[in-house]
Design a protein around this motif. Structure first.
Motif, PDB file in Angstrom:
ATOM      1  N   LYS A   1       0.861  -1.173   0.000  1.00 24.94           N
ATOM      2  CA  LYS A   1       0.000   0.000   0.000  1.00 24.94           C
ATOM      3  C   LYS A   1       0.897   1.221   0.000  1.00 24.94           C
ATOM      4  N   ILE A   2       0.733   2.086  -1.006  1.00 28.55           N
ATOM      5  CA  ILE A   2       1.537   3.294  -1.110  1.00 28.55           C
ATOM      6  C   ILE A   2       1.040   4.319  -0.095  1.00 28.55           C
ATOM      7  N   LEU A   3       1.950   4.849   0.708  1.00 28.38           N
ATOM      8  CA  LEU A   3       1.630   5.865   1.701  1.00 28.38           C
ATOM      9  C   LEU A   3       1.988   7.248   1.156  1.00 28.38           C
ATOM     10  N   SER A   4       1.291   8.253   1.604  1.00 29.67           N
ATOM     11  CA  SER A   4       1.492   9.596   1.051  1.00 29.67           C
ATOM     12  C   SER A   4       2.727  10.282   1.602  1.00 29.67           C
ATOM     13  N   ASP A   5       3.241   9.817   2.750  1.00 28.65           N
ATOM     14  CA  ASP A   5       4.435  10.409   3.353  1.00 28.65           C
ATOM     15  C   ASP A   5       5.335   9.303   3.866  1.00 28.65           C
ATOM     16  N   THR A   6       6.510   9.707   4.356  1.00 30.86           N
ATOM     17  CA  THR A   6       7.434   8.739   4.933  1.00 30.86           C
ATOM     18  C   THR A   6       7.013   8.406   6.356  1.00 30.86           C
ATOM     19  N   PRO A   7       6.737   7.141   6.666  1.00 31.39           N
ATOM     20  CA  PRO A   7       6.286   6.771   8.016  1.00 31.39           C
ATOM     21  C   PRO A   7       7.450   6.721   8.997  1.00 31.39           C
TER      22      PRO A   7
END
Length: 442
Positions: free
Chosen positions: A226-232
């Motif tokens: 799942k592509i996340l919008s920011d760096t976790p």
């Protein structure tokens, strides 16, 4: 509190808060076991014919040997030297009965220039036999003894700095079947958990701006993402919505869009976003537990842009903010929910520099500071265990003054350290067990 303190065992040494008198254990003078050189690894297990707890000790120089001290019925130890063949240095040792013969064996890893050997030292009750069970490409970070299936055999999990995770499925005879979790090389952190309720352990982890999912099947692992919008920054897994499927909470530590996103498991290990928490608060460290005993997993997160811990109570309608809890000084270095006084109610426990702060929950749901434990020296190892069987966890840590025991007490505090006889320089490791079968921990 014990799970939190186990994470901090490398930091905790001396507790300076005075406390009420409370029954404590007493210890005999130590039984000294003369070792040829300073060792780096120490484990305990039942390696011999009897039910005594024995010790195994690895010394890297100059002998490159594994020393086993068998505990005798008279309280002494008998040394046995196990020459370790064709090994430069061992990085980790774990104990388990890997061939189901009733004797504990030792699993160890040797990290070399480009790969890692997995060694098994099999005990027959009187001696050990060494064999290499695998050579893995990559530099190993850790090895864990786990259970991936329900076949009653112990399995292994190895992580690497530059290679995929490898699970070794035990066959019950001291042999293992290796299974590589392809695509896990660049994971910054991971959890192994059953994501789709098929009774097989899957993997979920973070990689740059991606949530990686690896589902276990009879033939191996199937990867998705799942592509996340920011760096976790960090993540936790739990069934947050009560549908019996494990969900994922991810913290994002960015100046403009710091937040927590709760990704609900649709039942097939896909995770559409369901709720955003702590927008703009720069959350980083997580803690999760059902702190109010309502059957739902709650969340806490340290906030970097203010000295506070954010509290989120899980309700039937989603998470409700009960914070921030104002804390002292700089940002937290560790938080967890734990029942520190055995009243079946979890408190919020926070490490901040050289303090452990304990916050209790008020009737309004807000956590308030109740106790501060001041930390002083910094040993390199430690254990948390109920050493005197009074139902309160104690802290046991070696230091230059000896082995310090700080007794847990029912008022959220610990006693001042009680030291065993001084043992010289700071010791690299300790092991706690009933070495003389008197039902008391040594």
């Amino acid at each position: 509190m014990h799970r939190f303190l186990l994470r901090l065992a490398a930091l905790v040494s001396v507790v300076l808060i005075p406390s009420i008198a409370f029954p404590q254990s007493s210890f005999t003078d130590p039984i000294y076991i003369k070792t040829p050189r300073q060792g780096t690894l120490l484990v305990s297990g039942n390696f011999g014919y009897d039910s005594q707890i024995d010790l195994a000790y690895w010394t890297p120089h100059p002998d490159l040997d594994l020393y086993v001290w068998y505990k005798n019925g008279d309280g002494d130890f008998t040394k046995s030297v196990i020459p370790v063949d064709d090994v430069a240095t061992l990085k980790a040792m774990k104990v388990g009965d890997f061939n189901a013969d009733g004797y504990d064996d030792i699993i160890a890893i040797e990290t070399m220039t480009n790969d890692t050997k997995v060694l098994l030292f099999t005990s027959n009750g009187a001696s050990f036999t060494q064999k290499t069970i695998a050579t893995a490409p990559g530099l190993a970070e850790s090895i864990q003894v786990v259970k991936f299936n329900d076949d009653e055999h112990l399995d292994l999990l190895m992580s690497f700095t530059n290679a995929d995770l490898i699970s070794y499925l035990g066959n019950g005879s001291g042999t293992f079947t290796a299974e590589t979790v392809t695509g896990t090389t660049s994971l910054r952190s991971f959890r192994h958990v059953d994501l789709n309720n098929d009774d097989r352990l899957d993997f979920v982890g973070l990689n740059n701006t991606t949530l990686k999912i690896f589902l276990k099947s009879e033939t191996g692992y199937t990867a998705s993402e799942k592509i996340l919008s920011d760096t976790p920054f960090d993540f936790e897994v739990a069934d947050f919505d009560g549908d019996d499927f494990v969900d994922v909470a991810v913290s994002f530590f960015t100046n403009s869009s710091g937040r927590i996103d709760i990704y609900k498991n649709a039942g097939d290990a896909t995770f559409p976003a369901s709720q955003t928490l702590a927008a703009g608060q720069q959350p980083y460290l997580f803690a999760q537990a059902d702190y109010d005993n309502d059957g739902r997993q709650d969340l806490a997160a340290s906030s970097f842009n203010s000295p506070s811990v954010l509290i989120f109570n899980n309700t039937p309608g989603g998470f409700m903010s009960y914070g921030p809890t104002q804390t002292k000084g700089n940002a937290s270095t560790g938080i967890i929910f734990a029942d520190t006084n055995d009243d079946n109610i979890r408190e919020l426990v926070e490490l901040r520099q050289q303090e452990i702060n304990i916050y209790t929950r008020s009737n309004s749901g807000v956590f308030v500071l109740d106790e501060t434990i001041i930390l002083a020296l910094f040993p390199n190892s430690g254990e948390v265990v109920d050493i005197n069987d009074d139902q309160f966890n104690d802290i046991v840590a070696p230091s230059s003054k000896g082995i310090g025991v700080m007794y847990g007490q029912p008022n959220f505090s610990f006693s001042e350290p009680v030291y065993t006889q001084t043992v010289g320089d700071l010791q690299p490791a300790i092991s706690i067990a009933d070495f003389n079968n008197d039902n008391l921990k040594d």
